[in-house]
Design a protein around this motif. Structure first.
Motif, short mmCIF file in Angstrom:
data_model
loop_
_atom_site.label_atom_id
_atom_site.label_comp_id
_atom_site.label_asym_id
_atom_site.label_seq_id
_atom_site.Cartn_x
_atom_site.Cartn_y
_atom_site.Cartn_z
N VAL A 11 0.84 -1.20 0.00
CA VAL A 11 0.00 0.00 0.00
C VAL A 11 0.87 1.26 0.00
N VAL A 12 1.97 1.23 0.74
CA VAL A 12 2.89 2.37 0.73
C VAL A 12 3.47 2.56 -0.67
N HIS A 13 3.84 1.47 -1.33
CA HIS A 13 4.35 1.56 -2.70
C HIS A 13 3.28 2.10 -3.64
N PHE A 14 2.04 1.64 -3.48
CA PHE A 14 0.96 2.10 -4.36
C PHE A 14 0.66 3.59 -4.14
N LEU A 15 0.75 4.06 -2.89
CA LEU A 15 0.57 5.49 -2.64
C LEU A 15 1.69 6.30 -3.28
N LEU A 16 2.92 5.82 -3.15
CA LEU A 16 4.03 6.51 -3.80
C LEU A 16 3.86 6.52 -5.32
N THR A 17 3.39 5.41 -5.87
CA THR A 17 3.12 5.35 -7.32
C THR A 17 2.10 6.39 -7.72
N TYR A 18 1.04 6.52 -6.93
CA TYR A 18 -0.01 7.49 -7.24
C TYR A 18 0.55 8.91 -7.24
N ILE A 28 9.60 13.80 -4.54
CA ILE A 28 9.65 12.71 -3.57
C ILE A 28 10.85 11.80 -3.85
N LEU A 29 11.26 11.71 -5.10
CA LEU A 29 12.34 10.80 -5.48
C LEU A 29 13.67 11.23 -4.87
N ALA A 30 14.38 10.26 -4.35
CA ALA A 30 15.69 10.54 -3.75
C ALA A 30 16.68 10.93 -4.85
N GLY A 31 17.41 11.98 -4.61
CA GLY A 31 18.43 12.41 -5.56
C GLY A 31 17.92 13.30 -6.68
N SER A 44 8.46 10.81 -14.15
CA SER A 44 7.40 10.39 -13.23
C SER A 44 6.73 9.11 -13.71
N LYS A 45 6.56 8.95 -15.02
CA LYS A 45 5.95 7.73 -15.53
C LYS A 45 6.85 6.52 -15.30
N ASN A 46 8.12 6.64 -15.64
CA ASN A 46 9.03 5.51 -15.50
C ASN A 46 9.29 5.15 -14.05
N ALA A 47 9.48 6.15 -13.19
CA ALA A 47 9.69 5.88 -11.77
C ALA A 47 8.42 5.31 -11.14
N GLY A 48 7.26 5.78 -11.58
CA GLY A 48 5.99 5.25 -11.07
C GLY A 48 5.80 3.79 -11.42
N MET A 49 6.15 3.42 -12.65
CA MET A 49 6.05 2.01 -13.04
C MET A 49 7.01 1.13 -12.24
N LEU A 50 8.20 1.66 -11.97
CA LEU A 50 9.17 0.92 -11.17
C LEU A 50 8.64 0.68 -9.76
N ILE A 51 8.09 1.70 -9.15
CA ILE A 51 7.57 1.56 -7.79
C ILE A 51 6.32 0.70 -7.77
#
Length: 92
Positions: A11-18, A28-31, A44-51
């Motif tokens: 759920v934490v990962h899904f919230l971060l994805t959202y 929010i992304l580190a670095g 945002s799209k690529n990092a969201g798919m990763l998460i």
């Protein structure tokens, strides 16, 4: 591992994805440094798919029999490692 840990982490990962993918909150992304990335939508799209993938793996991690914990953990680690490299290559 207790049964409730995987879904909570998922759920934490899904919230971060959202927030990252749909809302475009790449801060929010580190670095992340503002102005360093030209296309924040792509990031945002690529990092969201990763998460999102990490969240799916973490939810199903609790359903894996005890003998396969190390295999699934390796899959999780590999997913994140390769995913971060791919996101950096695609965005830059």
């Amino acid at each position: 591992m207790p049964f409730y840990i995987g879904p909570i982490v998922g759920v934490v990962h899904f919230l971060l994805t959202y927030f990252i993918w749909k809302k475009g909150k790449v801060l929010i992304l580190a670095g992340y440094v503002e102005g360093q990335v030209k296309d924040t939508k792509k990031l945002s799209k690529n990092a969201g798919m990763l998460i999102l993938g990490a969240g799916i793996i973490s939810v199903f991690f609790t359903l894996v029999p005890g003998n396969f914990y190390y295999f699934v953990f390796g899959l999780y680690f590999l997913w994140l490692l390769v995913g971060m490299v791919i996101v950096n290559i695609k965005v830059k």
